[in-house]
Design a protein around this motif. Sequence first.
Motif, PDB file in Angstrom:
ATOM      1  N   LYS A 181       0.849  -1.202   0.000  1.00  0.00           N
ATOM      2  CA  LYS A 181       0.000   0.000   0.000  1.00  0.00           C
ATOM      3  C   LYS A 181       0.881   1.246   0.000  1.00  0.00           C
ATOM      4  CE  LYS A 181      -3.537  -2.788   0.681  1.00  0.00           C
ATOM      5  NZ  LYS A 181      -4.517  -3.097  -0.383  1.00  0.00           N
ATOM      6  N   ASP A 182       0.221   2.400  -0.102  1.00  0.00           N
ATOM      7  CA  ASP A 182       0.946   3.667  -0.019  1.00  0.00           C
ATOM      8  C   ASP A 182       0.134   4.666   0.803  1.00  0.00           C
ATOM      9  OD1 ASP A 182      -1.111   4.504  -1.690  1.00  0.00           O
ATOM     10  OD2 ASP A 182       0.119   4.402  -3.504  1.00  0.00           O
ATOM     11  N   ARG A 183       0.670   5.856   0.944  1.00  0.00           N
ATOM     12  CA  ARG A 183       0.008   6.872   1.773  1.00  0.00           C
ATOM     13  C   ARG A 183      -1.320   7.325   1.179  1.00  0.00           C
ATOM     14  NH1 ARG A 183       3.191  10.598   5.722  1.00  0.00           N
ATOM     15  NH2 ARG A 183       4.956   9.294   6.302  1.00  0.00           N
ATOM     16  N   ASN A 184      -1.424   7.322  -0.141  1.00  0.00           N
ATOM     17  CA  ASN A 184      -2.697   7.714  -0.767  1.00  0.00           C
ATOM     18  C   ASN A 184      -3.801   6.732  -0.406  1.00  0.00           C
ATOM     19  OD1 ASN A 184      -1.587   9.964  -2.044  1.00  0.00           O
ATOM     20  ND2 ASN A 184      -0.917   8.764  -3.821  1.00  0.00           N
ATOM     21  N   TRP A 185      -3.466   5.425  -0.448  1.00  0.00           N
ATOM     22  CA  TRP A 185      -4.456   4.408  -0.042  1.00  0.00           C
ATOM     23  C   TRP A 185      -4.845   4.602   1.414  1.00  0.00           C
ATOM     24  CZ3 TRP A 185      -4.281   0.782   3.848  1.00  0.00           C
ATOM     25  CH2 TRP A 185      -5.279  -0.183   3.827  1.00  0.00           C
ATOM     26  N   LYS A 238      -4.745   7.325   3.182  1.00  0.00           N
ATOM     27  CA  LYS A 238      -5.559   8.539   3.314  1.00  0.00           C
ATOM     28  C   LYS A 238      -7.005   8.281   2.923  1.00  0.00           C
ATOM     29  CE  LYS A 238      -5.725  13.384   1.828  1.00  0.00           C
ATOM     30  NZ  LYS A 238      -5.092  14.425   0.981  1.00  0.00           N
ATOM     31  N   ARG A 239      -7.205   7.520   1.832  1.00  0.00           N
ATOM     32  CA  ARG A 239      -8.578   7.207   1.391  1.00  0.00           C
ATOM     33  C   ARG A 239      -9.313   6.365   2.425  1.00  0.00           C
ATOM     34  NH1 ARG A 239      -5.899   6.394  -3.594  1.00  0.00           N
ATOM     35  NH2 ARG A 239      -5.977   4.119  -3.272  1.00  0.00           N
TER      36      ARG A 239
END
Length: 285
Positions: free
Chosen positions: A189-193, A195-196
Motif C-alpha cells: 500500500k501507499d500513503r494515498n491508499w 488517506k482514502r
Amino acid sequence: MPDWLEISLRTLSSVVILFIITKLLGKRQISQLSLFEYITGITMGNIAAYISLDLDNDWYLGIVSLAVWVGISVAMEFITLKSKSIRDVVDGRGTVLIDKGVLLRKNMRKERITLDEMLEQLRKKDVYRVADVEFAIMEQSGEINVMLKKEHQPLTPDMLGWRLPQTIEPQTVVMDGHAVDRSLEVAGKDRNWLKRELEKQKVKMEEVFLAQIDSQGELAIQTGTESKAHNPSTKPKDQIAELLKQYEDELYMLERFAMNEDDKLDYRDAINKLKTAMHFYPPPS
C-alpha cells in the motif's frame, strides 16, 4: 576531584560497561541462565560495585577483572556450542518427571520438586490430571514442559481435515498519528491508499493511535478511546466464501471416512452442489 563526583563518574562508567558486556554475552544471559552464567552475573555485579565505590584502590583493576570474566564466559559459550558433553555439565540436562501418565518419584527427588510444586506447574499449563499427561520434562531452565495424551489434546483444523487460508502477519501502518512507510510498502500500500481509508472511516491521521492491515487487506484502526474505536467488519462475501470452504473440507473428510460406497456417493453429490454455490462466492484473493 570531590569523592561524590568521582563515585558518580565511576558508577556511570560501570553501568555503560555492564550494558556493553551484557550485549556481548547475548540475550540468553538474561532469559535462560545456566549455573555458570548465574555465577558470572553475580560476580560482575560485585565487581561493578567495587569499581563504583572503592576509592582506596586502583579502579582500573576492576575493569581488568571484568574483562577476564567476560573472556571466560564467552569462551565457555563457544565450548558448549561445540561439545555436547561439556554442555551437559555446564547447562545441565532435562529430567523426565512424567512418563505415560506416571509420576517418576526418583526423578522428582533428584530435582528436589515436591508434589505440590509439580501440580502447580501442571496447572499453569492448564493440566489438572496427571493421568492425562503423556510426557513431562523439566528443562535446564527449570521450566516444566508438558505433552498431553492424544485423546486429551485439543482439536486442530488439521485433525479435522480443514484447509484454512494462510494468515499473513499484520502490518502496523500508523503509530501515534504517524504513518509507517516501511510497513505500508510491505503490505503493498501507499500513503494515498491510507488517506482514502481514513477518509472512509471519517478519522483524521492525528487521531489514530494504532492502525494495522490484516491478511485480508482490511485496515483496523484504534484511536485509544472506546467511543472512537474503528474495527471494520469483514465483507459478507468473504465470510460466506470462508464458510463454504469449511463446509467443503468437512464434506471431503466425511467422504474419506464413509463406511460404504453409497454414503461416499451422497457426500460426493453434496460436494458437487456446494461447488456450484462456491462459484458465486470466490475466496478472497
